[in-house]
Write a protein that holds these residues in place. Structure first.
Motif, mmCIF file in Angstrom:
data_model
loop_
_atom_site.group_PDB
_atom_site.id
_atom_site.type_symbol
_atom_site.label_atom_id
_atom_site.label_comp_id
_atom_site.label_asym_id
_atom_site.label_seq_id
_atom_site.Cartn_x
_atom_site.Cartn_y
_atom_site.Cartn_z
ATOM 1 N N THR A 83 3.352 12.758 -3.312
ATOM 2 C CA THR A 83 3.020 12.963 -1.900
ATOM 3 C C THR A 83 4.204 12.638 -1.005
ATOM 4 N N ILE A 84 4.842 11.503 -1.262
ATOM 5 C CA ILE A 84 6.005 11.109 -0.464
ATOM 6 C C ILE A 84 7.139 12.115 -0.619
ATOM 7 N N ASP A 85 7.359 12.585 -1.832
ATOM 8 C CA ASP A 85 8.427 13.574 -2.065
ATOM 9 C C ASP A 85 8.197 14.851 -1.268
ATOM 10 N N ASP A 86 6.938 15.160 -0.971
ATOM 11 C CA ASP A 86 6.616 16.372 -0.218
ATOM 12 C C ASP A 86 6.867 16.226 1.282
ATOM 13 N N VAL A 87 6.839 14.988 1.791
ATOM 14 C CA VAL A 87 6.850 14.818 3.260
ATOM 15 C C VAL A 87 7.938 13.879 3.795
ATOM 16 N N TYR A 88 8.702 13.217 2.922
ATOM 17 C CA TYR A 88 9.580 12.144 3.402
ATOM 18 C C TYR A 88 10.669 12.610 4.369
ATOM 19 N N LYS A 89 11.085 13.853 4.273
ATOM 20 C CA LYS A 89 12.154 14.339 5.155
ATOM 21 C C LYS A 89 11.710 14.388 6.605
ATOM 22 N N GLU A 90 10.419 14.577 6.818
ATOM 23 C CA GLU A 90 9.877 14.625 8.178
ATOM 24 C C GLU A 90 9.205 13.321 8.584
ATOM 25 N N LEU A 91 8.737 12.561 7.617
ATOM 26 C CA LEU A 91 7.899 11.390 7.894
ATOM 27 C C LEU A 91 8.708 10.209 8.428
ATOM 28 N N ILE A 92 8.194 9.611 9.503
ATOM 29 C CA ILE A 92 8.846 8.439 10.102
ATOM 30 C C ILE A 92 8.089 7.165 9.754
ATOM 31 N N TYR A 93 6.759 7.214 9.821
ATOM 32 C CA TYR A 93 5.933 6.008 9.717
ATOM 33 C C TYR A 93 4.871 6.204 8.639
ATOM 34 N N LEU A 94 4.767 5.244 7.729
ATOM 35 C CA LEU A 94 3.771 5.305 6.659
ATOM 36 C C LEU A 94 2.981 4.003 6.611
ATOM 37 N N THR A 95 1.672 4.100 6.801
ATOM 38 C CA THR A 95 0.783 2.945 6.724
ATOM 39 C C THR A 95 0.090 2.926 5.375
ATOM 40 N N PHE A 96 0.288 1.860 4.623
ATOM 41 C CA PHE A 96 -0.402 1.692 3.349
ATOM 42 C C PHE A 96 -1.729 0.980 3.607
ATOM 43 N N TYR A 97 -2.632 1.716 4.228
ATOM 44 C CA TYR A 97 -3.938 1.125 4.511
ATOM 45 C C TYR A 97 -4.871 2.197 5.061
ATOM 46 N N PHE A 98 -6.127 2.111 4.673
ATOM 47 C CA PHE A 98 -7.210 2.872 5.280
ATOM 48 C C PHE A 98 -8.457 2.008 5.179
ATOM 49 N N GLN A 99 -9.005 1.894 3.974
ATOM 50 C CA GLN A 99 -10.089 0.961 3.697
ATOM 51 C C GLN A 99 -9.651 0.074 2.523
ATOM 52 N N GLY A 100 -10.326 -1.055 2.351
ATOM 53 C CA GLY A 100 -10.029 -1.921 1.208
ATOM 54 C C GLY A 100 -8.868 -2.869 1.449
ATOM 55 N N GLU A 101 -8.575 -3.681 0.447
ATOM 56 C CA GLU A 101 -7.487 -4.667 0.476
ATOM 57 C C GLU A 101 -6.331 -4.156 -0.378
#
Length: 339
Positions: A83-101
């Motif tokens: 997933t990261i390889d598909d978007v990292y060139k454009e992506l600025i901010y990545l949050t490792f969180y949605f639900q759960g710990e």
């Protein structure tokens, strides 16, 4: 956003990311004012879910309540890397969180490390119960940019009224461990944030948490309003201080969300959420992934972003946002105050 976050983000920028960011901004405003969906560029921000599992039982959280209709599981490192390889060139901010710990995922630190090597600003949110001295060192070494620690009370009695099953002393110990690890490794990151979810049982402790943060060496304190699933007829968790409530009391005694539900949403053009098992959903309010816009197990992210389901959803936002269930409790523009 704090000064540290702004500086950290600037360091991650490239010309390509700036150009993509302009496309996203331009697309949003064209769509907003024309009321016709226009989409160019890829998201500048993503949230990816490490796991739906959690050790606590918070009363307004599907993970804590164990009330998910979707499967519980762990994000796989190979899927994360793809997933990261598909978007990292454009992506600025990545949050490792949605639900759960997040720290319950045994590969969490490795995944953060991989994202960091791609020059993406990384953030996560934790209840800090697993920040042992060893894990704190690994966290700092992963180059995580921001660590949000949920601390919803300054006494055990208050803390456990929302963080059911949690132990405040573990939160404080975990915080000390991460502060110590930063000093040991002479690292400026992660930027440590105390996030205080303001509810009626703890609203008298706002000054106390700022004092505690200063004593521990925490970089920033954020006060966050709490989402209630059942608020129309009141809720025992709604604070008295209207500033820290998402809801206002009507003349007939019922409650309604404070902010106006306009037919627009920046998030739909700038970001999205990916569940642990690869489903793409509009935003963090779709906790049960009811509005599935794509499946990355079967599709490329770039195809999902411009797919027909996504286009239809954006059009529905522009036409009548109040008819979309997940939007009815949206706090956009009213949720967070920084101290």
């Amino acid at each position: 956003m704090s000064f540290h976050s702004n500086i950290g983000l600037i360091k991650k920028l490239t010309l390509h990311k700036l150009v993509n960011g302009f496309y996203v901004w331009f697309s949003y405003y064209i769509s907003k004012y024309s009321k016709r969906n226009f989409n160019k560029g890829l998201p500048i921000s993503l949230a990816i879910e490490p796991t739906t599992s959690c050790n606590l039982r918070c009363p307004e959280c599907p993970s804590g309540l164990r009330e998910f209709t979707r499967p519980i599981g762990m994000l796989e490192p190979t899927f994360l890397k793809k997933t990261i390889d598909d978007v990292y060139k454009e992506l600025i901010y990545l949050t490792f969180y949605f639900q759960g710990e997040p720290y319950l995922n045994p590969h969490f630190i490795d995944m953060v490390t991989y994202a960091s090597t791609k020059k993406i600003y990384t953030s996560t949110s934790t209840n800090a119960h697993y920040l042992t001295p060893e894990m704190a060192l690994k966290t700092v070494q992963s180059k995580l940019d921001k660590l949000i620690i949920s601390i919803d009370g300054t006494t055990q009695e208050t803390y456990e009224q929302y963080r059911i099953g949690g132990t405040l002393s573990k939160v404080i110990e975990g915080t000390r461990n991460i502060v110590s690890a930063k000093k040991e490794l002479q690292s400026k990151t992660p930027h440590i944030v105390f996030q205080f979810l303001v509810v009626k049982p703890n609203e008298h402790q706002l000054n106390d948490v700022k004092k505690l943060a200063k004593e521990l060496g925490v970089d920033e304190v954020v006060f966050k309003t709490a989402q209630m699933y059942n608020f129309k007829n009141g809720n025992t968790l709604i604070p008295d201080n209207i500033k820290y409530s998402r809801y206002k009391k009507n003349s007939d005694g019922t409650y309604a969300i404070k902010n106006k539900l306009l037919n627009q949403c920046w998030r739909m053009w700038s970001s999205c959420v990916i569940t642990w098992d690869g489903l793409v959903v509009p935003c963090c309010f779709d906790k049960d992934a009811k509005h599935q816009l794509g499946d990355l197990k079967q599709q490329q992210f770039k195809d999902v972003w411009v797919s027909q389901p996504y286009q239809i959803f954006r059009k529905s936002i522009l036409k009548s946002r109040q008819e979309i269930d997940i939007c009815k409790n949206c706090s956009e523009g009213t949720a967070v105050w920084t101290s």
